[in-house]
Design a protein around this motif. Structure first.
Motif, PDB file in Angstrom:
ATOM      1  N   THR A 107      63.438  41.565  30.160  1.00 22.60           N
ATOM      2  CA  THR A 107      63.540  41.152  28.773  1.00 22.60           C
ATOM      3  C   THR A 107      64.877  41.539  28.156  1.00 22.60           C
ATOM      4  OG1 THR A 107      61.160  41.498  28.666  1.00 22.60           O
ATOM      5  CG2 THR A 107      62.260  41.043  26.611  1.00 22.60           C
ATOM      6  N   ILE A 108      65.449  42.647  28.577  1.00 22.11           N
ATOM      7  CA  ILE A 108      66.774  43.037  28.061  1.00 22.11           C
ATOM      8  C   ILE A 108      67.816  42.003  28.500  1.00 22.11           C
ATOM      9  CG2 ILE A 108      68.610  44.767  28.195  1.00 22.11           C
ATOM     10  CD1 ILE A 108      66.301  45.726  26.464  1.00 22.11           C
ATOM     11  N   GLU A 109      67.740  41.572  29.747  1.00 19.80           N
ATOM     12  CA  GLU A 109      68.676  40.546  30.223  1.00 19.80           C
ATOM     13  C   GLU A 109      68.431  39.220  29.503  1.00 19.80           C
ATOM     14  OE1 GLU A 109      71.846  38.786  31.869  1.00 19.80           O
ATOM     15  OE2 GLU A 109      71.381  40.930  31.853  1.00 19.80           O
ATOM     16  N   PHE A 145      62.618  42.430  18.502  1.00 21.69           N
ATOM     17  CA  PHE A 145      62.165  42.893  19.802  1.00 21.69           C
ATOM     18  C   PHE A 145      60.837  43.593  19.580  1.00 21.69           C
ATOM     19  CE2 PHE A 145      62.757  45.557  23.692  1.00 21.69           C
ATOM     20  CZ  PHE A 145      63.022  44.538  24.576  1.00 21.69           C
ATOM     21  N   VAL A 146      59.760  43.064  20.158  1.00 19.47           N
ATOM     22  CA  VAL A 146      58.408  43.551  19.900  1.00 19.47           C
ATOM     23  C   VAL A 146      58.011  44.549  20.994  1.00 19.47           C
ATOM     24  CG1 VAL A 146      56.015  42.885  19.532  1.00 19.47           C
ATOM     25  CG2 VAL A 146      57.857  41.361  18.783  1.00 19.47           C
ATOM     26  N   VAL A 147      57.669  45.767  20.568  1.00 18.47           N
ATOM     27  CA  VAL A 147      57.343  46.839  21.510  1.00 18.47           C
ATOM     28  C   VAL A 147      55.983  47.443  21.175  1.00 18.47           C
ATOM     29  CG1 VAL A 147      59.752  47.411  21.997  1.00 18.47           C
ATOM     30  CG2 VAL A 147      58.589  48.565  20.127  1.00 18.47           C
ATOM     31  N   THR A 148      55.374  48.075  22.183  1.00 18.59           N
ATOM     32  CA  THR A 148      54.076  48.718  21.969  1.00 18.59           C
ATOM     33  C   THR A 148      54.206  50.216  21.767  1.00 18.59           C
ATOM     34  OG1 THR A 148      53.786  48.907  24.350  1.00 18.59           O
ATOM     35  CG2 THR A 148      52.756  47.014  23.261  1.00 18.59           C
ATOM     36  N   GLU A 149      55.373  50.771  22.073  1.00 16.19           N
ATOM     37  CA  GLU A 149      55.563  52.200  21.871  1.00 16.19           C
ATOM     38  C   GLU A 149      56.942  52.454  21.277  1.00 16.19           C
ATOM     39  OE1 GLU A 149      56.718  53.748  26.221  1.00 16.19           O
ATOM     40  OE2 GLU A 149      54.742  52.836  26.059  1.00 16.19           O
ATOM     41  N   ASN A 150      57.039  53.513  20.534  1.00 14.37           N
ATOM     42  CA  ASN A 150      58.275  53.854  19.839  1.00 14.37           C
ATOM     43  C   ASN A 150      59.161  54.681  20.772  1.00 14.37           C
ATOM     44  OD1 ASN A 150      60.148  54.148  17.875  1.00 14.37           O
ATOM     45  ND2 ASN A 150      58.859  55.309  16.477  1.00 14.37           N
ATOM     46  N   ASP A 151      59.716  54.033  21.793  1.00 17.28           N
ATOM     47  CA  ASP A 151      60.557  54.685  22.795  1.00 17.28           C
ATOM     48  C   ASP A 151      62.023  54.537  22.380  1.00 17.28           C
ATOM     49  OD1 ASP A 151      62.149  55.288  24.998  1.00 17.28           O
ATOM     50  OD2 ASP A 151      60.852  54.287  26.432  1.00 17.28           O
ATOM     51  N   PRO A 152      62.668  55.619  21.937  1.00 11.90           N
ATOM     52  CA  PRO A 152      64.050  55.514  21.454  1.00 11.90           C
ATOM     53  C   PRO A 152      65.029  54.961  22.492  1.00 11.90           C
ATOM     54  CG  PRO A 152      63.126  57.667  20.917  1.00 11.90           C
ATOM     55  CD  PRO A 152      62.135  56.965  21.799  1.00 11.90           C
ATOM     56  N   MET A 153      64.829  55.266  23.761  1.00 11.07           N
ATOM     57  CA  MET A 153      65.738  54.759  24.805  1.00 11.07           C
ATOM     58  C   MET A 153      65.618  53.239  24.918  1.00 11.07           C
ATOM     59  SD  MET A 153      67.426  57.317  26.045  1.00 11.07           S
ATOM     60  CE  MET A 153      67.949  56.922  27.692  1.00 11.07           C
ATOM     61  N   LEU A 154      64.393  52.738  24.958  1.00  9.27           N
ATOM     62  CA  LEU A 154      64.163  51.301  25.051  1.00  9.27           C
ATOM     63  C   LEU A 154      64.682  50.588  23.804  1.00  9.27           C
ATOM     64  CD1 LEU A 154      62.937  48.741  26.285  1.00  9.27           C
ATOM     65  CD2 LEU A 154      60.759  49.413  25.250  1.00  9.27           C
ATOM     66  N   ILE A 155      64.387  51.141  22.650  1.00  5.72           N
ATOM     67  CA  ILE A 155      64.843  50.536  21.395  1.00  5.72           C
ATOM     68  C   ILE A 155      66.366  50.491  21.354  1.00  5.72           C
ATOM     69  CG2 ILE A 155      64.922  50.883  18.891  1.00  5.72           C
ATOM     70  CD1 ILE A 155      61.985  51.991  19.217  1.00  5.72           C
ATOM     71  N   GLY A 156      67.005  51.567  21.767  1.00  6.77           N
ATOM     72  CA  GLY A 156      68.468  51.595  21.819  1.00  6.77           C
ATOM     73  C   GLY A 156      69.022  50.526  22.748  1.00  6.77           C
ATOM     74  N   ARG A 157      68.426  50.375  23.914  1.00  6.25           N
ATOM     75  CA  ARG A 157      68.871  49.337  24.858  1.00  6.25           C
ATOM     76  C   ARG A 157      68.729  47.949  24.242  1.00  6.25           C
ATOM     77  NH1 ARG A 157      65.667  49.284  29.951  1.00  6.25           N
ATOM     78  NH2 ARG A 157      67.130  47.655  30.511  1.00  6.25           N
TER      79      ARG A 157
END
Length: 128
Positions: free
Chosen positions: A60-62, A80-92
């Motif tokens: 999905t990032i690509e 970008f729709v996420v199920t968890e508040n993961d700062p690393m994923l959100i930053g990416r």
């Protein structure tokens, strides 16, 4: 009419989110796969995309990076729709081109608030 695209592998999420967009005055298209979303955007870039993080058979990032390279991709607002508040994923996701994130589960109010913040719809007057 503004165009919205919902990309999620869950039929329920697509249907509910599509209804939310329609209630906000958007014409909504719902797709279950990143390749279909890219093809759709190559044909006609929507005003807004709600892109689920966790879909099968797609990075999905690509996909997010590719969407930004499509003609008109810089004008589209992507949540970008996420199920968890993961700062690393959100930053990416933000570095790859997401305008903002939307945390699941969400409702009409949460989507409306994000769309207001992104300038996709007029800010609604607050009830006192």
């Amino acid at each position: 009419m503004k165009q919205g695209l919902v990309v999620d592998d869950s039929a329920v999420i697509r249907r509910v989110t599509g209804r939310i967009l329609e209630m906000m005055g958007f014409d909504s298209t719902e797709l279950d796969d990143g390749a279909k979303a890219l093809d759709h955007c190559l044909a006609a870039m929507p005003d807004a995309i709600l892109l689920d993080w966790n879909m099968p058979n797609v990075d999905t990032i690509e996909l997010l990076r590719k969407l930004r390279r499509v003609p008109g991709g810089n004008q589209c607002k992507i949540l970008f729709v996420v199920t968890e508040n993961d700062p690393m994923l959100i930053g990416r996701a933000l570095r790859a081109g997401a305008d903002d994130i939307l945390l699941k589960p969400y409702d009409h109010h949460a989507v409306q608030e994000k769309f207001e913040e992104l300038g996709l719809i007029e800010r609604q007057a607050q009830a006192s």
